[in-house]
Design an enzyme around this catalytic site. Structure first.
Site, PDB file in Angstrom:
ATOM      1  N   CYS A 101       0.465  -1.247   0.607  1.00  0.00           N
ATOM      2  CA  CYS A 101       0.218  -0.078  -0.032  1.00  0.00           C
ATOM      3  C   CYS A 101       0.659   1.227   0.030  1.00  0.00           C
ATOM      4  O   CYS A 101       1.792   1.184   1.084  1.00  0.00           O
ATOM      5  CB  CYS A 101      -0.626   0.283   1.327  1.00  0.00           C
ATOM      6  SG  CYS A 101      -1.686  -1.579   1.257  1.00  0.00           S
ATOM      7  N   THR A 105       8.493   3.243  -3.148  1.00  0.00           N
ATOM      8  CA  THR A 105       9.517   3.125  -3.467  1.00  0.00           C
ATOM      9  C   THR A 105      10.921   2.293  -3.811  1.00  0.00           C
ATOM     10  O   THR A 105      10.961   1.462  -4.241  1.00  0.00           O
ATOM     11  CB  THR A 105       9.665   4.283  -4.754  1.00  0.00           C
ATOM     12  OG1 THR A 105       8.523   5.065  -5.581  1.00  0.00           O
ATOM     13  CG2 THR A 105      11.046   4.661  -5.821  1.00  0.00           C
ATOM     14  N   LYS A 147       3.909   5.767  11.668  1.00  0.00           N
ATOM     15  CA  LYS A 147       3.911   5.618  13.506  1.00  0.00           C
ATOM     16  C   LYS A 147       2.430   6.839  13.653  1.00  0.00           C
ATOM     17  O   LYS A 147       2.304   6.595  15.024  1.00  0.00           O
ATOM     18  CB  LYS A 147       5.133   6.843  13.852  1.00  0.00           C
ATOM     19  CG  LYS A 147       5.157   8.044  13.768  1.00  0.00           C
ATOM     20  CD  LYS A 147       5.628   8.528  11.959  1.00  0.00           C
ATOM     21  CE  LYS A 147       5.882   9.520  11.269  1.00  0.00           C
ATOM     22  NZ  LYS A 147       6.606  10.027  10.201  1.00  0.00           N
ATOM     23  N   VAL A 195       9.525   4.010  13.828  1.00  0.00           N
ATOM     24  CA  VAL A 195      11.035   4.955  14.735  1.00  0.00           C
ATOM     25  C   VAL A 195      12.060   5.153  13.921  1.00  0.00           C
ATOM     26  O   VAL A 195      12.567   4.165  13.839  1.00  0.00           O
ATOM     27  CB  VAL A 195      10.355   4.418  16.017  1.00  0.00           C
ATOM     28  CG1 VAL A 195      11.068   5.087  16.725  1.00  0.00           C
ATOM     29  CG2 VAL A 195       8.923   4.460  16.268  1.00  0.00           C
ATOM     30  N   LYS A 214       6.512   8.702  17.892  1.00  0.00           N
ATOM     31  CA  LYS A 214       7.714   7.664  18.468  1.00  0.00           C
ATOM     32  C   LYS A 214       7.644   7.505  19.673  1.00  0.00           C
ATOM     33  O   LYS A 214       8.316   6.390  20.087  1.00  0.00           O
ATOM     34  CB  LYS A 214       8.476   8.101  17.797  1.00  0.00           C
ATOM     35  CG  LYS A 214       8.352   8.440  16.319  1.00  0.00           C
ATOM     36  CD  LYS A 214       9.238   9.391  15.495  1.00  0.00           C
ATOM     37  CE  LYS A 214       9.235   9.267  13.902  1.00  0.00           C
ATOM     38  NZ  LYS A 214      10.620  10.740  12.964  1.00  0.00           N
TER      39      LYS A 214
END
Ligand SMILES: NC(=O)c1ccc[n+]([C@@H]2O[C@H](COP(=O)([O-])OP(=O)(O)OC[C@H]3O[C@@H](n4cnc5c(N)ncnc54)[C@H](OP(=O)(O)O)[C@@H]3O)[C@@H](O)[C@H]2O)c1
Length: 430
Positions: free
Chosen positions: A9, A16, A105, A132, A205
């Site tokens: 997704c 990429t 995150k 993270v 994070k």
């Protein structure tokens, strides 16, 4: 299991990189996990857009169901971002018994615990190391390399944008606004930088790290967050003259079962390893009861570094499928959340204030602090740019946050104090 089929997704910066890595390292990956990884479908917004990577003609789709309801797909890699819709998409995928690897995150900080429980019920893996500090294997280190230890404190630079801005402000003596514009032009800061500069990205994070380290369900609301917008060139100059560097530091610490967690501008001694971390780099310092101090350093973002973490997670899922141990039991919290009160949080502070430049001022100020039993490690008094005013800069010894709050409240009532200009945490000296 000669072949594992993947639905990807997102085919932007990270997606990429994932495709490129799966193509360029295909032999190494197959050798290490014993299975070939095949991309079956890639979900994007715009299937007509030109792509910066070689893809097969039938891969692209803009229909989520082509991935989440596709019986041929074993694992979903989510690198498209977003929270609400993405959560629904992943829930559906997990109900369809698909394992998940994500770099998101924002999603994990909000829905992580729910998704992890759903994944466990469905005997699926959900791995999120890339969420993270991008290419730094910090989640992997907490769950694997340091699994046998009890983590006491995590201290990190987990947002590259703010570290870039503070590095340029410190090294080139530039104003915040000037550096922010430069960072936006270079692609290190978003056009809307709010989530980075106000500390929200780092807070997300830190909750993920704290949950894993302390095995409690710590939420975003538990993090005390202050961003970097108010840091001035004068703050940096005073900090430097006292031997400190200002960084946006996330701290999560536990003592006697109680946790404190914050993201805030923090003065670190110049020779502290985190003070040396420059530009967009990230670093996380971990203190374990048995291991002592460890530090993880590297690129916190970027196409290939982040793809490395994503594909390593993907390889772990394949190994877990092979061993029949998917379901991430150990990631579910073990303890009730307990947070420290302000009178239990001890730290040093840098306090800078503008005061009347007259006899007796200093005495009045020190009386306020003495009443609260606050003592000082360093004090500077300098003439201000404004006539008849002076600036006082102080570094306290370790005091409780409550002592600081009380002292600040009492200083407000003092006629000789014009303004408390700034107040930051000081850490890294113990
Ligand atoms: N960039 C980094 O260095 C980095 C580092 C760590 C973690 N992350 C995380 O990784 C995720 C992806 O980041 P990124 O920088 O790669 O993002 P990005 O460059 O903006 O790419 C997003 C991709 O997802 C697709 N997409 C987005 N929403 C979609 C939707 N609702 N339906 C279908 N396709 C959709 C886009 O399609 P189109 O191409 O058609 O527009 C695009 O290909 C985010 O969660 C981010 O926080 C990024």
């Amino acid at each position: 299991m000669d072949q594992v089929n993947v639905g990807l997704c997102g085919l932007g910066t990270v997606g990429t990189g994932v495709v490129k890595l799966l193509q360029s390292h295909a032999d190494e990956i197959k050798y290490k996990i014993g299975s070939e990884i095949r991309i079956k479908k890639i979900l994007v917004h715009d299937i007509e857009k030109k792509r910066d990577v070689v893809i097969e003609s039938d891969w692209l789709t803009n229909k989520p169901e082509d991935l989440v309801n596709n019986p041929d797909i074993d694992i979903i890699i989510e690198v498209m971002g977003g929270i609400e819709d993405t959560n629904l998409l992943l829930e559906q995928a997990i109900r369809n018994k698909k394992h998940i690897v994500t770099a998101n995150k924002d999603l994990m900080a909000v829905y992580g615990q729910k998704l992890l429980r759903l994944a466990k019920e469905n005997k699926c893996d959900i791995l999120y190391d890339a969420s993270v500090a991008g290419g730094i294997p910090i989640i992997r280190s907490l769950t694997e390399g340091l699994a046998s230890d009890k983590i006491q404190k995590i201290m990190g630079i987990v947002n590259g944008t703010t570290n870039y801005i503070l590095t340029k402000m410190t090294d080139h003596k530039l104003a915040y606004e000037t550096v922010l514009k430069e960072a936006q032009a270079l692609g290190f800061a978003e056009s809307d930088p709010t989530s980075d500069v106000d500390g929200l990205d780092a807070a997300r994070k830190m909750t993920l790290l704290a949950n894993l380290a302390f095995k409690m369900e710590i939420g975003l609301d538990d993090v005390e967050v202050t961003g970097i917008r108010t840091i001035s060139q004068e703050d940096i100059t005073f900090a430097t003259s006292l031997g400190y560097t200002i960084k946006l530091i996330g701290i999560a610490a536990i003592y006697e079962g109680k946790v404190e967690i914050s993201v805030e501008p923090t003065l670190l001694p110049n020779d502290h390893p985190l003070a040396q971390v420059k530009n967009e780099y990230n670093a996380v310092y971990v203190y374990g009861e048995a291991v002592g101090e460890t530090m993880f350093y590297g690129p916190g973002a970027g196409s290939m570094p982040t793809a490395t973490a994503v594909v390593s997670d993907l390889m772990d899922v394949v190994k877990n499928i092979r061993l029949g141990i998917t379901g991430n039991e150990y990631i579910i919290p073990q303890y009730e959340k307990q947070l420290k009160e302000n009178n239990e949080k001890y730290m040093q502070y840098f306090i800078r204030m503008e005061v009347d430049d007259q006899a007796g001022t200093f005495q009045k100020i020190t009386n306020i602090f003495t009443d609260e039993k606050v003592s000082f490690q360093k004090i500077l008094q300098l003439p201000s740019n404004t006539e008849k005013l002076a600036e006082i800069v102080m570094i306290t010894h370790k005091i409780s946050k409550q002592q600081l709050i009380n002292s600040r409240e009492n200083l407000k009532g003092l006629d000789v104090v014009n303004e408390i200009i700034s107040c930051y945490r000081v850490d890294g000296e113990d």
